[in-house]
Motif scaffolding. Sequence first.
Motif, PDB file in Angstrom:
ATOM      1  N   ILE A  64     -55.470   8.401  28.611  1.00  0.00           N
ATOM      2  CA  ILE A  64     -55.107   9.672  29.250  1.00  0.00           C
ATOM      3  C   ILE A  64     -54.602  10.719  28.261  1.00  0.00           C
ATOM      4  CG2 ILE A  64     -54.519   8.519  31.430  1.00  0.00           C
ATOM      5  CD1 ILE A  64     -51.512   9.297  30.623  1.00  0.00           C
ATOM      6  N   ALA A  65     -54.489  10.378  26.985  1.00  0.00           N
ATOM      7  CA  ALA A  65     -53.808  11.243  26.017  1.00  0.00           C
ATOM      8  C   ALA A  65     -54.395  12.647  25.943  1.00  0.00           C
ATOM      9  CB  ALA A  65     -53.799  10.593  24.631  1.00  0.00           C
ATOM     10  N   TYR A 122     -54.099  13.828  19.260  1.00  0.00           N
ATOM     11  CA  TYR A 122     -54.343  14.262  20.633  1.00  0.00           C
ATOM     12  C   TYR A 122     -53.859  15.686  20.921  1.00  0.00           C
ATOM     13  CZ  TYR A 122     -55.987   9.596  21.510  1.00  0.00           C
ATOM     14  OH  TYR A 122     -56.722   8.436  21.468  1.00  0.00           O
ATOM     15  N   GLY A 123     -53.269  16.334  19.946  1.00  0.00           N
ATOM     16  CA  GLY A 123     -52.862  17.727  20.122  1.00  0.00           C
ATOM     17  C   GLY A 123     -51.651  17.914  21.020  1.00  0.00           C
ATOM     18  N   PHE A 124     -50.682  17.005  20.911  1.00  0.00           N
ATOM     19  CA  PHE A 124     -49.461  17.137  21.704  1.00  0.00           C
ATOM     20  C   PHE A 124     -48.665  18.336  21.200  1.00  0.00           C
ATOM     21  CE2 PHE A 124     -49.079  12.264  22.598  1.00  0.00           C
ATOM     22  CZ  PHE A 124     -50.179  12.326  23.429  1.00  0.00           C
ATOM     23  N   CYS A 139     -43.033   1.382  32.472  1.00  0.00           N
ATOM     24  CA  CYS A 139     -44.291   1.234  31.752  1.00  0.00           C
ATOM     25  C   CYS A 139     -44.639   2.507  31.006  1.00  0.00           C
ATOM     26  CB  CYS A 139     -45.415   0.863  32.728  1.00  0.00           C
ATOM     27  SG  CYS A 139     -45.749   2.114  33.995  1.00  0.00           S
ATOM     28  N   THR A 140     -45.695   2.415  30.238  1.00  0.00           N
ATOM     29  CA  THR A 140     -46.251   3.591  29.578  1.00  0.00           C
ATOM     30  C   THR A 140     -47.671   3.782  30.105  1.00  0.00           C
ATOM     31  OG1 THR A 140     -46.942   2.236  27.687  1.00  0.00           O
ATOM     32  CG2 THR A 140     -44.840   3.369  27.512  1.00  0.00           C
ATOM     33  N   PRO A 141     -47.922   4.936  30.699  1.00  0.00           N
ATOM     34  CA  PRO A 141     -47.034   6.086  30.880  1.00  0.00           C
ATOM     35  C   PRO A 141     -46.160   5.949  32.126  1.00  0.00           C
ATOM     36  CG  PRO A 141     -49.207   6.620  31.736  1.00  0.00           C
ATOM     37  CD  PRO A 141     -49.303   5.233  31.153  1.00  0.00           C
ATOM     38  N   ASP A 142     -44.990   6.555  32.070  1.00  0.00           N
ATOM     39  CA  ASP A 142     -44.070   6.615  33.206  1.00  0.00           C
ATOM     40  C   ASP A 142     -43.552   8.051  33.243  1.00  0.00           C
ATOM     41  OD1 ASP A 142     -42.360   6.000  35.303  1.00  0.00           O
ATOM     42  OD2 ASP A 142     -41.397   4.305  34.294  1.00  0.00           O
ATOM     43  N   PHE A 143     -43.890   8.797  34.293  1.00  0.00           N
ATOM     44  CA  PHE A 143     -43.588  10.225  34.383  1.00  0.00           C
ATOM     45  C   PHE A 143     -42.424  10.491  35.331  1.00  0.00           C
ATOM     46  CE2 PHE A 143     -48.210   9.992  33.555  1.00  0.00           C
ATOM     47  CZ  PHE A 143     -48.240  10.654  32.340  1.00  0.00           C
ATOM     48  N   PHE A 144     -41.479  11.304  34.874  1.00  0.00           N
ATOM     49  CA  PHE A 144     -40.318  11.716  35.655  1.00  0.00           C
ATOM     50  C   PHE A 144     -40.347  13.234  35.769  1.00  0.00           C
ATOM     51  CE2 PHE A 144     -39.283   7.568  34.178  1.00  0.00           C
ATOM     52  CZ  PHE A 144     -38.337   7.030  35.033  1.00  0.00           C
ATOM     53  N   GLY A 145     -40.609  13.744  36.958  1.00  0.00           N
ATOM     54  CA  GLY A 145     -40.626  15.177  37.206  1.00  0.00           C
ATOM     55  C   GLY A 145     -39.305  15.609  37.819  1.00  0.00           C
ATOM     56  N   LEU A 146     -38.555  16.440  37.082  1.00  0.00           N
ATOM     57  CA  LEU A 146     -37.229  16.872  37.509  1.00  0.00           C
ATOM     58  C   LEU A 146     -37.251  18.329  37.933  1.00  0.00           C
ATOM     59  CD1 LEU A 146     -35.197  15.417  34.491  1.00  0.00           C
ATOM     60  CD2 LEU A 146     -35.816  14.250  36.619  1.00  0.00           C
ATOM     61  N   ASN A 147     -36.461  18.654  38.957  1.00  0.00           N
ATOM     62  CA  ASN A 147     -36.311  20.066  39.333  1.00  0.00           C
ATOM     63  C   ASN A 147     -35.277  20.720  38.404  1.00  0.00           C
ATOM     64  OD1 ASN A 147     -33.745  19.390  40.374  1.00  0.00           O
ATOM     65  ND2 ASN A 147     -34.437  19.418  42.498  1.00  0.00           N
ATOM     66  N   CYS A 148     -34.981  21.985  38.628  1.00  0.00           N
ATOM     67  CA  CYS A 148     -34.077  22.728  37.734  1.00  0.00           C
ATOM     68  C   CYS A 148     -32.646  22.199  37.767  1.00  0.00           C
ATOM     69  CB  CYS A 148     -34.114  24.219  38.056  1.00  0.00           C
ATOM     70  SG  CYS A 148     -33.473  24.634  39.686  1.00  0.00           S
TER      71      CYS A 148
END
Length: 184
Positions: free
Chosen positions: A53-54, A97-99, A119-128
């Motif tokens: 997914i990179a 990968y152009g990060f 795990c990898t990847p593990d995504f955490f979406g935080l609000n403000c």
Amino acid sequence: MLLDTPTCDFGWKAPDFTLQDIDGNRFSMREQLGDKGLLIAFICNHCPYVQRIAERLAQDTDLLMAEGINVLAVMSNDYQSVPADSPEKMKVFAKKYGFNFPYLVDEEQLVGQAYGAICTPDFFGLNCHGELQYRGRLDDAGMGQHSGRVAELINAMRMIAETGVGPKEQHPSMGCSIKWRDTM
């Protein structure tokens, strides 16, 4: 070992942290938490799921950052036992990968533990406010063909930026287990 992330614990207050990137620059979660939220991605170099997914991750995060949503990536693996995840190799991987987001080294693994990263990847979406609103996958393509994919992470982060709340329906991310030290 293949693992799935747990369901989103809406409103969980993300703990602050300060880590260095691969060039020695320091970044804190609180300083990066903007008025449109923050995406924290636990990734590593050697995981085939992250490798797959990179390119999409780089493209998607470029879009999010252009819209004012900040992004940090954290590498929590024990790179003494997995040398492919060493800071030197992180630099090569990020360039390949152009990060354009900070790729941070969690050498003591304290951030990965505090966040309950699985795990990898593990995504955490935080609000403000630093409250968890998304814990899902990048998109619906997974390891397969990604043409015509639904960019679930982009959609969720845009929703969080606009409303402060993430989508009720979320699909877990899937990937390799985080490589913890034996003393954990």
